[in-house]
Motif scaffolding. Structure first.
Motif, PDB file in Angstrom:
ATOM      1  N   PRO A 229       0.835  -1.215   0.000  1.00  0.00           N
ATOM      2  CA  PRO A 229       0.000   0.000   0.000  1.00  0.00           C
ATOM      3  C   PRO A 229       0.868   1.263   0.000  1.00  0.00           C
ATOM      4  CG  PRO A 229      -0.689  -1.542   1.709  1.00  0.00           C
ATOM      5  CD  PRO A 229       0.610  -2.039   1.193  1.00  0.00           C
ATOM      6  N   ILE A 230       0.378   2.282  -0.662  1.00  0.00           N
ATOM      7  CA  ILE A 230       1.024   3.596  -0.630  1.00  0.00           C
ATOM      8  C   ILE A 230       0.106   4.520   0.161  1.00  0.00           C
ATOM      9  CG2 ILE A 230       1.900   5.538  -1.956  1.00  0.00           C
ATOM     10  CD1 ILE A 230       2.335   3.662  -4.298  1.00  0.00           C
ATOM     11  N   ILE A 231       0.657   5.146   1.201  1.00  0.00           N
ATOM     12  CA  ILE A 231      -0.145   5.992   2.079  1.00  0.00           C
ATOM     13  C   ILE A 231       0.244   7.453   1.866  1.00  0.00           C
ATOM     14  CG2 ILE A 231      -0.740   6.528   4.476  1.00  0.00           C
ATOM     15  CD1 ILE A 231      -0.008   3.594   5.132  1.00  0.00           C
ATOM     16  N   TYR A 232      -0.752   8.267   1.579  1.00  0.00           N
ATOM     17  CA  TYR A 232      -0.540   9.689   1.374  1.00  0.00           C
ATOM     18  C   TYR A 232      -1.144  10.457   2.553  1.00  0.00           C
ATOM     19  CZ  TYR A 232       0.253   8.108  -3.424  1.00  0.00           C
ATOM     20  OH  TYR A 232       0.714   7.449  -4.530  1.00  0.00           O
ATOM     21  N   LYS A 233      -0.285  11.093   3.325  1.00  0.00           N
ATOM     22  CA  LYS A 233      -0.772  11.870   4.470  1.00  0.00           C
ATOM     23  C   LYS A 233      -1.452  13.135   3.970  1.00  0.00           C
ATOM     24  CE  LYS A 233       0.662  13.916   8.865  1.00  0.00           C
ATOM     25  NZ  LYS A 233       1.795  14.190   9.772  1.00  0.00           N
ATOM     26  N   GLY A 234      -2.583  13.455   4.563  1.00  0.00           N
ATOM     27  CA  GLY A 234      -3.351  14.603   4.120  1.00  0.00           C
ATOM     28  C   GLY A 234      -3.398  15.739   5.119  1.00  0.00           C
ATOM     29  N   GLU A 235      -4.482  16.479   5.060  1.00  0.00           N
ATOM     30  CA  GLU A 235      -4.644  17.674   5.880  1.00  0.00           C
ATOM     31  C   GLU A 235      -5.455  17.374   7.134  1.00  0.00           C
ATOM     32  OE1 GLU A 235      -4.742  20.737   2.048  1.00  0.00           O
ATOM     33  OE2 GLU A 235      -6.594  20.275   3.131  1.00  0.00           O
ATOM     34  N   THR A 236      -5.417  18.291   8.059  1.00  0.00           N
ATOM     35  CA  THR A 236      -6.248  18.220   9.259  1.00  0.00           C
ATOM     36  C   THR A 236      -6.994  19.539   9.418  1.00  0.00           C
ATOM     37  OG1 THR A 236      -4.534  19.063  10.751  1.00  0.00           O
ATOM     38  CG2 THR A 236      -4.604  16.672  10.394  1.00  0.00           C
ATOM     39  N   ALA A 237      -8.130  19.472  10.071  1.00  0.00           N
ATOM     40  CA  ALA A 237      -8.922  20.675  10.324  1.00  0.00           C
ATOM     41  C   ALA A 237      -9.852  20.412  11.500  1.00  0.00           C
ATOM     42  CB  ALA A 237      -9.733  21.075   9.095  1.00  0.00           C
ATOM     43  N   PRO A 238     -10.148  21.445  12.283  1.00  0.00           N
ATOM     44  CA  PRO A 238     -11.106  21.259  13.377  1.00  0.00           C
ATOM     45  C   PRO A 238     -12.517  21.121  12.834  1.00  0.00           C
ATOM     46  CG  PRO A 238     -10.470  23.566  13.211  1.00  0.00           C
ATOM     47  CD  PRO A 238      -9.609  22.820  12.235  1.00  0.00           C
ATOM     48  N   LEU A 239     -13.251  20.167  13.368  1.00  0.00           N
ATOM     49  CA  LEU A 239     -14.659  20.059  13.004  1.00  0.00           C
ATOM     50  C   LEU A 239     -15.412  21.234  13.618  1.00  0.00           C
ATOM     51  CD1 LEU A 239     -15.154  16.242  13.468  1.00  0.00           C
ATOM     52  CD2 LEU A 239     -15.556  17.489  11.346  1.00  0.00           C
ATOM     53  N   LEU A 240     -16.395  21.698  12.893  1.00  0.00           N
ATOM     54  CA  LEU A 240     -17.134  22.879  13.336  1.00  0.00           C
ATOM     55  C   LEU A 240     -18.152  22.519  14.415  1.00  0.00           C
ATOM     56  CD1 LEU A 240     -17.847  25.904  12.911  1.00  0.00           C
ATOM     57  CD2 LEU A 240     -19.513  25.145  11.201  1.00  0.00           C
ATOM     58  N   TYR A 284     -16.270  15.031   1.263  1.00  0.00           N
ATOM     59  CA  TYR A 284     -15.982  14.998  -0.158  1.00  0.00           C
ATOM     60  C   TYR A 284     -15.076  16.156  -0.569  1.00  0.00           C
ATOM     61  CZ  TYR A 284     -20.010  11.880  -0.143  1.00  0.00           C
ATOM     62  OH  TYR A 284     -20.885  10.850   0.131  1.00  0.00           O
ATOM     63  N   SER A 285     -14.018  15.825  -1.321  1.00  0.00           N
ATOM     64  CA  SER A 285     -13.154  16.831  -1.918  1.00  0.00           C
ATOM     65  C   SER A 285     -12.566  16.238  -3.194  1.00  0.00           C
ATOM     66  CB  SER A 285     -12.047  17.250  -0.955  1.00  0.00           C
ATOM     67  OG  SER A 285     -11.252  16.138  -0.604  1.00  0.00           O
ATOM     68  N   MET A 286     -11.902  17.050  -3.988  1.00  0.00           N
ATOM     69  CA  MET A 286     -11.357  16.568  -5.249  1.00  0.00           C
ATOM     70  C   MET A 286     -10.244  15.547  -5.035  1.00  0.00           C
ATOM     71  SD  MET A 286     -13.131  17.912  -7.673  1.00  0.00           S
ATOM     72  CE  MET A 286     -12.125  17.568  -9.105  1.00  0.00           C
ATOM     73  N   LEU A 287      -9.485  15.715  -3.960  1.00  0.00           N
ATOM     74  CA  LEU A 287      -8.403  14.790  -3.631  1.00  0.00           C
ATOM     75  C   LEU A 287      -8.660  14.171  -2.260  1.00  0.00           C
ATOM     76  CD1 LEU A 287      -5.298  16.903  -4.749  1.00  0.00           C
ATOM     77  CD2 LEU A 287      -6.280  14.931  -5.948  1.00  0.00           C
ATOM     78  N   PRO A 288      -8.252  12.919  -2.050  1.00  0.00           N
ATOM     79  CA  PRO A 288      -8.500  12.293  -0.746  1.00  0.00           C
ATOM     80  C   PRO A 288      -7.693  12.913   0.388  1.00  0.00           C
ATOM     81  CG  PRO A 288      -7.095  10.888  -2.102  1.00  0.00           C
ATOM     82  CD  PRO A 288      -7.578  12.002  -2.989  1.00  0.00           C
ATOM     83  N   PHE A 324      -4.137  13.791  -8.744  1.00  0.00           N
ATOM     84  CA  PHE A 324      -4.982  12.606  -8.653  1.00  0.00           C
ATOM     85  C   PHE A 324      -4.452  11.482  -9.539  1.00  0.00           C
ATOM     86  CE2 PHE A 324      -8.577  10.046 -10.193  1.00  0.00           C
ATOM     87  CZ  PHE A 324      -9.006   9.527  -8.986  1.00  0.00           C
ATOM     88  N   MET A 325      -4.077  11.810 -10.769  1.00  0.00           N
ATOM     89  CA  MET A 325      -3.565  10.791 -11.676  1.00  0.00           C
ATOM     90  C   MET A 325      -2.251  10.203 -11.166  1.00  0.00           C
ATOM     91  SD  MET A 325      -5.935  10.524 -13.847  1.00  0.00           S
ATOM     92  CE  MET A 325      -5.172   9.394 -14.997  1.00  0.00           C
ATOM     93  N   ASP A 326      -1.426  11.030 -10.526  1.00  0.00           N
ATOM     94  CA  ASP A 326      -0.179  10.524  -9.956  1.00  0.00           C
ATOM     95  C   ASP A 326      -0.451   9.534  -8.830  1.00  0.00           C
ATOM     96  OD1 ASP A 326       1.347  11.994 -11.700  1.00  0.00           O
ATOM     97  OD2 ASP A 326       1.753  13.634 -10.304  1.00  0.00           O
ATOM     98  N   MET A 327      -1.472   9.810  -8.024  1.00  0.00           N
ATOM     99  CA  MET A 327      -1.864   8.866  -6.983  1.00  0.00           C
ATOM    100  C   MET A 327      -2.400   7.575  -7.601  1.00  0.00           C
ATOM    101  SD  MET A 327      -3.812  11.083  -4.054  1.00  0.00           S
ATOM    102  CE  MET A 327      -3.088  12.557  -3.327  1.00  0.00           C
ATOM    103  N   LEU A 328      -3.252   7.732  -8.593  1.00  0.00           N
ATOM    104  CA  LEU A 328      -3.912   6.582  -9.210  1.00  0.00           C
ATOM    105  C   LEU A 328      -2.894   5.612  -9.812  1.00  0.00           C
ATOM    106  CD1 LEU A 328      -6.599   5.220  -9.981  1.00  0.00           C
ATOM    107  CD2 LEU A 328      -6.604   6.613 -12.068  1.00  0.00           C
ATOM    108  N   PHE A 329      -1.874   6.166 -10.483  1.00  0.00           N
ATOM    109  CA  PHE A 329      -0.887   5.312 -11.140  1.00  0.00           C
ATOM    110  C   PHE A 329       0.374   5.075 -10.307  1.00  0.00           C
ATOM    111  CE2 PHE A 329      -3.430   6.911 -14.715  1.00  0.00           C
ATOM    112  CZ  PHE A 329      -3.721   5.707 -15.350  1.00  0.00           C
ATOM    113  N   GLY A 330       0.322   5.500  -9.039  1.00  0.00           N
ATOM    114  CA  GLY A 330       1.430   5.228  -8.141  1.00  0.00           C
ATOM    115  C   GLY A 330       2.681   6.021  -8.427  1.00  0.00           C
ATOM    116  N   ARG A 331       2.530   7.144  -9.148  1.00  0.00           N
ATOM    117  CA  ARG A 331       3.700   7.957  -9.473  1.00  0.00           C
ATOM    118  C   ARG A 331       4.054   8.944  -8.373  1.00  0.00           C
ATOM    119  NH1 ARG A 331       1.038   8.417 -14.918  1.00  0.00           N
ATOM    120  NH2 ARG A 331       0.189  10.410 -14.155  1.00  0.00           N
TER     121      ARG A 331
END
Length: 334
Positions: A229-240, A284-288, A324-331
């Motif tokens: 698996p390839i894991i991509y760390k994302g963003e954080t934000a406080p829930l409203l 939902y967002s454009m990128l995970p 997104f395409m880089d994530m999809l193809f593992g690049r």
């Protein structure tokens, strides 16, 4: 699911038990019946933007509405197929097609009110995107062959393809869920809520969002068979904490609309980072890996007795598409 795939699945259901005499008329009946349920998108009120969101995938997708939806479909379609089908046959083919609508949407995200009117809770399995071209292509080919050859064996192959593909999605989701739990544990987080769902049009890159101590964390996980698996760390934000922030407006239309949107969003609400006064659905967002909601409500506290405005905020820039395409193809290297 998208309307075309809905129709194809309805056609598959109808042709799976049709005979050669009724075959092609059954296909058209099942196709039209399955698409009929999504006419709920036209239920709207210009003065109340949230009504359309609440009504979509509501009563027309309930399992208890299936016999009535099939009856409506029969009354509409029979005038087109009465040379080939009896009224009874039209109803049964409509029933088979219409029954697939809510059930197939249950496999996607956003949620379906399967048991309306007994509960307004939305149910979803989150194992396939609302649009998945690989899934649809298999159905198109097999259903098309069945239509031209008038042989229901191909319809059964289409059903087998659907079961196989959805099963693959289920196992991908389960693996992503285990990885998400391991990530949270390694960071000392206790997960309060967890959403694991595929990104658009594929079963390889999965979006992970979990809540811990009123903070939302995001990750992208790429799962390719027989690969690490390839894991991509994302963003954080406080829930409203909208109940506290808008407590002074309790009893107003503004407060009620925020509560309605919170329910539709499973309480995953954040302030949109790019749009002032916008509360977004953080699922939902454009990128995970990002927390830029695709849609949200604009808050105007100077008009507490008017309905809020609903808007979409999709960023389909070349940079986002490339990420997104880089994530999809593992690049993309984490």
């Amino acid at each position: 699911m998208d309307p075309v795939t809905h129709g194809l699945i309805g056609a598959t259901a109808s042709q799976s038990f049709a005979n050669k005499r009724t075959f092609r008329a059954a296909v058209l009946t099942g196709l039209a019946s399955a698409m009929l349920a999504d006419l709920d998108v036209f239920i709207s009120d210009a003065s109340d933007p949230l009504l359309n969101l609440e009504m979509h995938r509501q009563f027309t997708h309930s399992i208890f509405f299936i016999p009535f939806g099939a009856l409506v479909a029969t009354l509409v379609i029979w005038w087109l197929v009465k040379k080939y089908l009896t009224l009874k046959e039209t109803y049964f083919y409509s029933l088979a097609g219409y029954a697939t609508a809510g059930i197939m949407d249950y496999f996607t995200s956003y949620g379906v009110q399967l048991f309306w009117p007994f509960t307004d809770q939305r149910f979803s399995l989150d194992i396939i995107s609302v649009f998945d071209p690989v899934f649809s292509l298999g159905i198109i080919i097999l259903t098309g062959i069945a239509f031209f050859k008038r042989k229901r064996n191909y319809a059964w192959l289409a059903i087998a393809w659907m079961i196989l593909y959805l099963s693959f999605g289920f196992f991908q989701q389960q693996k992503s869920t285990r990885i998400a739990e391991e990530i949270a544990s390694s960071r000392g987080h206790t997960i309060t809520k967890l959403i694991v769902k595929p990104t658009i049009a594929n079963q390889l890159v999965w979006s992970v969002r979990y809540e811990s101590l009123d903070t939302l964390y995001t990750y992208g996980i790429r799962l390719f068979p027989f690969s690490e698996p390839i894991i991509y760390k994302g963003e954080t934000a406080p829930l409203l904490d909208w109940r506290d922030e808008f407590n002074n407006f309790k009893g107003t239309i503004l407060y009620d609309d925020i509560e309605r949107f919170s329910k539709l969003s499973d309480d995953f609400l954040i302030k949109h980072p790019d749009h002032e006064n916008v509360i977004g659905d953080a699922r939902y967002s454009m990128l995970p890996t990002t927390l830029s909601p695709l849609w949200g409500i604009e808050i105007d506290t100077t008009r507490p007795d008017q309905h809020i405005d609903f808007g979409t905020y999709r960023d389909a820039s070349p940079e986002v598409r490339q990420d997104f395409m880089d994530m999809l193809f593992g690049r993309k290297i984490p």
